[in-house]
Enzyme design. Structure first.
Site: not given
Ligand code: PMP
Length: 362
Positions: A103, A173, A197
């Site tokens: 990511w 992030d 999530k």
């Protein structure tokens, strides 16, 4: 009664049962209004109260100081890969990126379209198995910000400390570990997280931003990409994801009832330990991907002796009610995502399946 299914999906992921039940109960009529939350105006008082409550919930759970704004956006964490540099990185300016997984790599690609980027640390050469210590990071002079990914969802690699930027604002992030453990918000200039999530459903992204960062946003950005404008309009520059924000509010209430972030952190540590112990005690049949001190509490990644065995493992696990264990398509292996809402008995069920599987196939 349907068979118990344990959902190990990486995201969208398991939601707390009581949240789903409450949403079911209110789906036709929210607070006696005779209308669903999906049917009422985002400008209504009823929705305004939900938005305020969701914001208060996050503020309380994460101890977010008053000089931070909480924004609810769309476009996923992926849009934040672009919005962060569009708002804070001019063409001739520099930002630092710390890369510990897939990511972070994707965030880097977008940042390079805006300005100069220094990758000040990368674990790419060792297939992203670790995190740097703070002492290993050397920041660029005058970097506009330093960006890192606190938990790399695909590799299962997690920072165990709040990274400090050495004078540069820290952008993080935190999509896959926000609300899973205590963090020191004051160390961050901006934290973003796709909700799907630990916070709610997909389609809504939470951004926590220090006020003073808004002063650096350049004029002339397209409105929906402009943090300052979005903050000025209280996340209501256009129609927000009302359903998603409603669920975030319910998840926050649920989490408070679970002892808040410290309470869930304790349980997350216990759940992960059960699984990592099973890996370590398997005489090498299961091999963890992350090095010990970077092991994620949220995404437990490991390999079996062969790709064939991994496929058989997932097939048999699925038949036993253990769903979503296949590793990300880019890296293979097994990944068990055990977010806040994932029950401890599901972890125990997986461990007992793992022991049985290794005895039969070892
Ligand atoms: N960052 C991390 C750490 C992620 O886990 C994900 C999604 N799994 C993303 C970014 C991308 O999020 P989205 O799909 O919401 O754009």
């Amino acid at each position: 009664m349907s068979k118990t299914i344990y959902n190990f999906s990486a995201g969208p992921a398991i939601m707390p049962g009581p949240v789903l039940e409450r949403a079911r109960d209110e789906i036709r009529s929210l607070a006696g209004s005779g209308m669903s939350v999906m049917e009422i105006s985002h400008r209504s008082e009823t929705f305004g109260a939900i938005l305020d409550s969701a914001e208060r919930g996050l503020r309380e759970l994460l101890a977010i100081p008053e000089n931070y704004r909480i924004l609810f956006l769309q476009g996923g964490a992926t849009l934040q890969f672009s919005m962060v540099p569009m708002n804070f990185l001019g063409a001739s300016e520099t930002a630092d990126y710390v890369i510990t997984g897939a990511w972070g790599e994707k965030a880097l690609v977008e940042a390079r379209k805006c300005g100069r980027v220094n990758v000040i640390y990368s674990t790419a050469d060792e297939r992203h198995r670790s995190t740097p210590t703070q002492a290993e990071l050397n920041f660029s002079r005058n970097a506009k910000y330093v960006h890192y990914t606190s938990n790399e969802t695909i590799e299962g690699v997690e920072f165990k400390y709040d990274l400090k930027g050495g004078g540069s604002p820290v952008v993080c992030d935190a999509s896959s570990n926000i609300l899973s453990k205590r963090i020191e918000i004051g160390e961050y200039a901006l934290i973003y997280a796709g909700a799907q999530k630990n916070i709610g459903p997909s389609g809504v992204t939470v951004v926590i931003i220090r006020d003073e960062m808004l002063e650096h946003v350049p004029d002339g950005l397209h409105s929906l990409l402009d943090y300052r404008k979005i903050a000025e309009h209280g996340s209501m520059l256009n129609t927000p994801n009302t359903w998603g924000i409603y669920l975030i509010d319910l998840v926050c209430s649920w989490l408070k009832g679970e002892g808040g972030v410290p309470g869930i952190e304790r349980r997350n540590i216990e759940k992960a330990a059960i699984l990592y112990d099973a890996i370590d005690e398997s005489d090498g049949f299961y091999e963890g991907h992350a090095v010990r001190d970077a092991r994620s509490l949220m995404n437990v990644t490991f390999r079996l002796p062969s790709a064939e065995l991994e496929i058989r493992f997932c097939d048999e696990a699925l038949a036993a009610g253990l769903n979503g264990l296949m590793g990300h398509r880019s890296v293979g292996g097994i990944r068990a995502s055990i977010y806040n809402a994932f029950p401890r008995d599901g972890v125990e069920a997986l461990v007992s399946f793992m022991r049985d599987f290794s005895h039969r196939n070892g």
